[in-house]
Design an enzyme around this catalytic site. Sequence first.
Site, mmCIF file in Angstrom:
data_model
loop_
_atom_site.group_PDB
_atom_site.id
_atom_site.type_symbol
_atom_site.label_atom_id
_atom_site.label_comp_id
_atom_site.label_asym_id
_atom_site.label_seq_id
_atom_site.Cartn_x
_atom_site.Cartn_y
_atom_site.Cartn_z
ATOM 1 N N LYS A 207 0.841 -1.210 0.000
ATOM 2 C CA LYS A 207 0.000 0.000 0.000
ATOM 3 C C LYS A 207 0.868 1.249 0.000
ATOM 4 C CE LYS A 207 -0.961 2.275 3.509
ATOM 5 N NZ LYS A 207 -1.286 2.773 4.835
ATOM 6 N N CYS A 280 -18.465 6.884 6.070
ATOM 7 C CA CYS A 280 -18.494 5.423 6.197
ATOM 8 C C CYS A 280 -17.471 5.015 7.253
ATOM 9 C CB CYS A 280 -18.200 4.758 4.841
ATOM 10 S SG CYS A 280 -18.594 3.009 4.816
ATOM 11 N N CYS A 287 -24.914 5.890 7.699
ATOM 12 C CA CYS A 287 -25.656 5.488 6.494
ATOM 13 C C CYS A 287 -26.808 6.435 6.196
ATOM 14 C CB CYS A 287 -26.171 4.067 6.647
ATOM 15 S SG CYS A 287 -24.862 2.861 6.915
HETATM 16 S S1 SF4 Z 1 -24.592 3.237 3.093
HETATM 17 FE FE1 SF4 Z 1 -23.447 3.021 5.019
HETATM 18 S S2 SF4 Z 1 -22.123 1.229 4.739
HETATM 19 FE FE2 SF4 Z 1 -22.824 1.879 2.687
HETATM 20 S S3 SF4 Z 1 -21.208 3.246 1.925
HETATM 21 FE FE3 SF4 Z 1 -22.755 4.528 2.920
HETATM 22 S S4 SF4 Z 1 -22.045 4.790 5.041
HETATM 23 FE FE4 SF4 Z 1 -20.910 3.051 4.146
#
Ligand code: SF4
Length: 341
Positions: A207, A280, A287
């Site tokens: 990486k 995320c 979400c």
């Molecule tokens: S919906 Fe939730 S799990 Fe999916 S990319 Fe968005 S923040 Fe991440």
Amino acid sequence: MAGRRQSSRLSKQTLSTVSEPKSKIKRDLLSTYAYSDNQVHSASHVSESSQVIKHARPKSTKVSKSTNPAGPPNDWKSVYEVIKEYRKIALAPVDTMGCERLSEETVDEKTSRYQTLTSLMLSSQTKDAITAAAMRNLQSQIPGGLTLDNVIACDKDLLHECIKSVGFHTRKTDYIKATAAILKEKYNGDIPDTIEGLISLPGVGPKMGYLTLQCAWNKNIGIGVDVHVHRISNRLGWVKTVNGSPEDTRKACIALEAWLPKEYWKEINPLFVGFGQITCLPRGPRCNACPVNDLCPSAKLTSTIKKRRLSITVQEALDNKSDTSKKVVKEEEVIADPLSW
Ligand code: SF4
């Protein structure tokens, strides 16, 4: 923790927003998440510090590549473009303190490359702000500045003092010292321009190697898959790898490179790192505020408010010989916490 506290304070008003159609959420969220720089800096959500660097077995300098017969996942381009648009205004720590931004503008190109490699070596298991501060220490406190020769000449204790706030600072002090000696002896005081050469250096993995090639040599030959890229790619269903060992990250890298067009290989790292820092999140992804929650198979949205009624019967009031006429009912809202998985 900040994210959890924020979640637990979700009001009815907030939740009514959540229950609106996804298109409305999507329309609103860009303005909702237009973080200011200060907010971003105080919102360092990276939790890598709890992870442990495992003692490496003797390193192989072979980097395997393969192709993916399954082809690219459905909708990947739409998802990618939405995240890219979102990240243009949803700033994250990586946007101002990422490793490619930490070398000094006043130094020559060779020294700039060396500083970029050094910042990447410091960055593993460390938040961007901490890495940036350690780089400033090295640049200002090493006699003569952060150059290869000055690091070789520098007292090891001073080196350690400069970077003591980063994760695994003792080991990284040794790595930086040993790397400087190798670069002087084998690479004419410069850093290697091949992935094999880079990952042969102490403490440098694939990486870091790919990111160094992209940032220092402008060579785009592989994806720098870190914990954020790995986690988000899995959540989006783009790859299926667990995250228990460096080998899993390498598998994710191979799986992504098999279908992701090469022009995305460099930008996906800062794009997803920032997305992972502010939305995320490793634990408790946001979400409900995510711009791709209608396309993500891992989306977990708060759609209901669970209510629990706690009744305190009149008996208690009778015992206290106080108000006997009313039954006291306490209603408590227990909000399904979207940040708890
Ligand atoms: S919906 Fe939730 S799990 Fe999916 S990319 Fe968005 S923040 Fe991440």
